[in-house]
Design an enzyme around this catalytic site. Structure first.
Site, PDB file in Angstrom:
ATOM      1  N   GLU A 186      -6.641  -4.329  12.197  1.00 46.93           N
ATOM      2  CA  GLU A 186      -7.297  -3.183  12.860  1.00 46.93           C
ATOM      3  C   GLU A 186      -7.094  -1.883  12.115  1.00 46.93           C
ATOM      4  O   GLU A 186      -7.974  -1.023  12.082  1.00 46.93           O
ATOM      5  CB  GLU A 186      -6.808  -3.025  14.302  1.00 46.93           C
ATOM      6  CG  GLU A 186      -7.370  -4.047  15.264  1.00 46.93           C
ATOM      7  CD  GLU A 186      -6.663  -5.375  15.188  1.00 46.93           C
ATOM      8  OE1 GLU A 186      -5.609  -5.447  14.517  1.00 46.93           O
ATOM      9  OE2 GLU A 186      -7.154  -6.361  15.777  1.00 46.93           O
TER      10      GLU A 186
ATOM     11  N   HIS B 122      -4.233  -6.879  27.078  1.00 44.88           N
ATOM     12  CA  HIS B 122      -5.680  -7.071  26.886  1.00 44.88           C
ATOM     13  C   HIS B 122      -6.489  -6.476  28.038  1.00 44.88           C
ATOM     14  O   HIS B 122      -7.596  -6.938  28.296  1.00 44.88           O
ATOM     15  CB  HIS B 122      -6.025  -8.559  26.779  1.00 44.88           C
ATOM     16  CG  HIS B 122      -5.699  -9.188  25.462  1.00 44.88           C
ATOM     17  ND1 HIS B 122      -4.429  -9.485  25.079  1.00 44.88           N
ATOM     18  CD2 HIS B 122      -6.489  -9.587  24.433  1.00 44.88           C
ATOM     19  CE1 HIS B 122      -4.448 -10.047  23.880  1.00 44.88           C
ATOM     20  NE2 HIS B 122      -5.684 -10.114  23.457  1.00 44.88           N
TER      21      HIS B 122
HETATM   22  C1  LIG Z   1      -4.039  -6.950  17.158  1.00 40.13           C
HETATM   23  C2  LIG Z   1      -4.942  -8.025  17.650  1.00 40.13           C
HETATM   24  N1  LIG Z   1      -6.152  -8.179  17.072  1.00 40.13           N
HETATM   25  C3  LIG Z   1      -7.000  -9.123  17.507  1.00 40.13           C
HETATM   26  C4  LIG Z   1      -6.640  -9.941  18.544  1.00 40.13           C
HETATM   27  C5  LIG Z   1      -7.607 -10.968  19.072  1.00 40.13           C
HETATM   28  N2  LIG Z   1      -7.143 -12.275  18.642  1.00 40.13           N
HETATM   29  C6  LIG Z   1      -6.362 -13.036  19.424  1.00 40.13           C
HETATM   30  S1  LIG Z   1      -5.879 -14.414  18.667  1.00 40.13           S
HETATM   31  C7  LIG Z   1      -6.736 -14.044  17.290  1.00 40.13           C
HETATM   32  C8  LIG Z   1      -6.712 -14.980  16.137  1.00 40.13           C
HETATM   33  C9  LIG Z   1      -5.345 -15.237  15.645  1.00 40.13           C
HETATM   34  O1  LIG Z   1      -5.407 -16.094  14.581  1.00 40.13           O
HETATM   35  P1  LIG Z   1      -4.118 -16.740  13.987  1.00 40.13           P
HETATM   36  O2  LIG Z   1      -3.097 -15.690  13.723  1.00 40.13           O
HETATM   37  O3  LIG Z   1      -4.526 -17.579  12.845  1.00 40.13           O
HETATM   38  O4  LIG Z   1      -3.553 -17.637  15.166  1.00 40.13           O
HETATM   39  P2  LIG Z   1      -4.251 -18.859  15.880  1.00 40.13           P
HETATM   40  O5  LIG Z   1      -5.129 -18.326  16.949  1.00 40.13           O
HETATM   41  O6  LIG Z   1      -4.988 -19.634  14.854  1.00 40.13           O
HETATM   42  O7  LIG Z   1      -3.111 -19.626  16.466  1.00 40.13           O
HETATM   43  C10 LIG Z   1      -7.386 -12.825  17.424  1.00 40.13           C
HETATM   44  C11 LIG Z   1      -8.248 -12.203  16.410  1.00 40.13           C
HETATM   45  C12 LIG Z   1      -5.374  -9.736  19.144  1.00 40.13           C
HETATM   46  N3  LIG Z   1      -4.978 -10.444  20.195  1.00 40.13           N
HETATM   47  N4  LIG Z   1      -4.541  -8.795  18.668  1.00 40.13           N
END
Ligand SMILES: Cc1ncc(C[n+]2csc(CCOP(=O)(O)OP(=O)(O)O)c2C)c(N)n1
Lengths: 323, 336
Positions: free
Chosen positions: B70, B139
């Site tokens: 972000e 959230h």
């Molecule tokens: C700071 C932030 N940005 C975006 C999100 C939305 N979000 C939640 S999970 C996710 C993906 C996370 O990917 P990864 O770290 O690979 O973990 P996975 O979901 O694959 O376990 C996103 C973009 C968030 N919760 N927090």
């Protein structure tokens, strides 16, 4: 590596618990029983258990939004977790956190986290505490392939390397951050482990769907961290079997991808098929564990349905001031 | 005019603006969706569905899927704006302000003033906000109060599809950074939307209804709750003015003061917690500028001073609802 029958049974039980916990949640969510956002961990069991089986109560972990597996692997009460996910007053966090925010600091589970990338610096802090106390404990940050792109993760790795603390960065690469692929978002030239190496840390790579590979690689990593008090990292190649969140139609996946993963990359199947497992047990013993776990999950769901609900007056508890 | 919901209105406005103006670009996590996967881009048009169809039309140079970063997203939007583009950056949840606070608060907000009025930073940051989905403390936050407090940022929060289009077009025409708050629980709300380049000027409140007895100023999702409360009160012959400020910075003080001068009674409904929120802000403004018009102390209906809880029972207790608004209106009428 030497394995004890008890140790292996415990590892299997924890992986089976994670799997059944998740599959049951998948069903209950579809019925509309569970509020909020739920991110299932099924597929990644060998990663959480392969890491956490090395830890004792005073070692610490920080988790992610996909935290159920880490909680179970670290020893959180499964019934308390289920109650939390149902939003009950009796849940591990009094129903105030839900799926994404389960914690039990009394057993070194310092919290799941809804903010991607928030955990890594906290693990550095926990490692500072371990170093200050001189108790030989370590602190582990679980992060995804998506989280490794956050500035917080980079800053945490650099700081851990600079101040020399026993922080361990575990990157579970399940190849997706929500709906975006790791080959795009992590960049094509580097894997995640080599990012950690760029900060001056030793880094390892292992198959995060294979308990033995993860467990043995972690043993080498922990030897290094515990003998040097330096940070280290590991990238685990793993898979998630469900969508990013429950309700995700998964249009970004290839046709038949999940079926293939369940065939070829299922941590429980891989565990059962391993020669090490077969030296120690026949499949009847593992089937018996599955049955015990199924009864435990049934009981947890039943208890969660019946558990006390929060009262609206509880909304202002645990805040230092009321206005 | 066509009937559509707020999600569709935002999507249409982005399509039209990108067609009209090649300097408009979009960036954020999964805004094209599916980059680097077998399903390919356009597998999903942003998790809220507001950017559907854009990648196919405008390509990956203008509709940019980003890593989860972000701070870099908002900072890159700032840099692109200084270099002559009009970036629209999406924060999937407004809560992620926490991650990119510096770029929003110390950078984007300051350029025009700090650089002597020359530099322009026409960034639109779309922030998806609010409680109501049991998404818990990280959230669900409303947070428009935080950015309203920062000089140099404009803050818009549409509550109808027409205003979603009008305010977003205004943001895309102006030369200043706009924090564009979209309530996740309002996306499905339907209404008529004017065709073409419909614009709603900032700092002009929408008079939702006139009733004459009590003034209700409501923000975001609270507008529809105020309408419900007012419907109920109308059955007893109690008439409410309802004002939807639409932008919190600039704030249409005149519309609020005009109404309070008529009614003598004020209720402000705000999804933020009570301290330093918009309810506190508006009641202070009215107390300073229309003190003698007041026939009763102003009432603030807000969330409690707590993080947003997960459990449905607790979240319902957290979010201000029609009964609380109705009770507040009655208190102003019962007063001395
Ligand atoms: C700071 C932030 N940005 C975006 C999100 C939305 N979000 C939640 S999970 C996710 C993906 C996370 O990917 P990864 O770290 O690979 O973990 P996975 O979901 O694959 O376990 C996103 C973009 C968030 N919760 N927090």
């Amino acid at each position: 590596m030497q394995y004890s029958q008890d140790g292996l049974l415990r590892a299997y039980r924890r992986m089976a618990t994670i799997r059944q916990f998740e599959e049951r949640l998948h069903e209950e969510i579809a019925k509309g029983e569970i509020p909020g956002f739920t991110h299932l961990y099924a597929g990644q069991e060998a990663a959480a258990v392969g890491v956490c089986e090395h830890l004792d109560k005073d070692d610490m972990i920080v988790s992610t939004h996909r935290g159920h597996g880490h909680c179970i692997a670290k020893g959180c009460d499964v019934s308390g977790m289920m109650k939390e996910i149902y939003g009950s007053r009796e849940g591990l966090c009094k129903g105030r956190g839900g799926s994404m925010h389960i914690a039990d600091t009394s057993i070194g589970m310092l919290g799941a986290n809804g903010i991607v990338g928030a955990g890594a610096p906290q693990a550095v802090g926990a490692a500072i505490a371990a170093k200050a106390k001189g108790n030989g404990k370590v602190a582990i940050a679980f992060s995804g392939d998506g989280a490794c792109n956050q500035g917080t993760t980079f800053e945490a790795m650099n700081m851990a390397a600079v101040i020399k603390v026993p922080a361990i960065f575990v990157f579970e690469n399940n190849h997706y951050s929500e709906h975006t692929g790791d080959r795009y978002a992590v960049g094509t030239a580097l894997d995640i482990a080599s990012r950690a190496e760029a900060f001056g840390m030793k880094a390892w790579r292992a198959n995060g769907c294979d308990f033995y590979d993860t467990f043995e690689t972690m043993a080498a990593l922990l030897d290094h961290v515990r003998s040097t008090n330096l940070p280290a990292a590991i990238e685990l190649d793993t898979e998630r079997f469900y969508g990013h969140f429950e309700g995700d139609p998964q249009r970004y996946r290839a046709k038949g991808e999940v079926d293939r993963l369940r065939e070829e990359r299922d941590a429980l199947k891989i565990f059962r098929a391993s020669p090490v497992t077969q030296q120690h047990f026949g499949s009847a013993e593992l089937d018996a564990v599955d049955a015990e776990v199924a009864a435990q999950i049934d009981a947890a769901v039943d208890a969660a349905r019946k558990a006390e609900r929060p009262d609206p007056s509880h909304v202002t508890e645990d805040v230092y001031a009321e206005y | 005019m066509s009937v559509m919901n707020i999600r569709e209105a935002i999507n249409q406005t982005l399509h039209e603006a990108m067609e009209r103006d090649p300097s408009v670009i979009l960036l954020g996590e999964d805004v094209a969706g599916g980059a680097g996967t077998a399903g390919g881009q356009e597998a999903i048009g942003g998790i809220w569905g507001t950017s559907t169809g854009l990648i196919g039309k405008f390509g990956p140079d203008r509709v940019i899927d980003t890593p989860i970063s972000e701070s870099a997203i908002v900072g890159a939007a700032a840099g692109a704006a200084l270099a002559g583009m009009r970036p629209v950056a999406e924060l999937m949840f407004a809560d992620f302000i926490g991650v990119c606070g510096d770029q929003l608060i110390n950078q984007i907000a300051k350029f025009r003033y700090m650089f002597g009025g020359e530099a322009r930073c026409p960034v639109v940051v779309r922030l998806i906000y609010g409680a109501g989905m049991n998404a818990a403390a990280q959230h669900s936050q409303a947070f428009y109060n935080l950015l309203t407090a920062i000089p140099g940022l404009k803050v818009a929060m549409p509550t109808t599809p027409a205003d979603a289009k009008g305010l977003l077009n205004e943001a895309l025409h102006g030369d200043d950074p706009v924090m564009f708050f979209e309530h996740k629980a309002l996306y499905g709300k339907k209404g008529e939307v004017p065709d073409g380049v419909h614009r709603v000027p900032f700092g002009h409140a929408r008079m939702v209804r006139e009733g004459g007895d009590v003034t209700i100023v409501a923000f975001g999702r609270m507008v529809s709750f105020a309408e419900k409360a007012a419907d109920k009160l109308a059955e007893e012959g109690i008439g409410c003015d309802i004002i939807d400020p639409r932008t919190t910075s600039p704030l249409d003080e005149e519309a609020i003061l005009d109404s309070v001068e008529q009614t003598g009674r004020l209720v402000v409904v705000d999804e933020c917690p009570p301290r330093c929120g918009l309810a506190a802000d508006v009641t202070a403004m009215v107390a300073q500028k229309a003190f003698t018009s007041l026939d009763a102390p102003p009432e603030c209906v807000t969330a409690p001073h707590t993080p947003v809880p997960f459990s449905p029972e607790l979240e319902r207790a957290y979010v201000p609802g029609p009964p609380a608004i109705e009770a507040a209106v009655r208190r102003t009428l019962d007063w001395g």
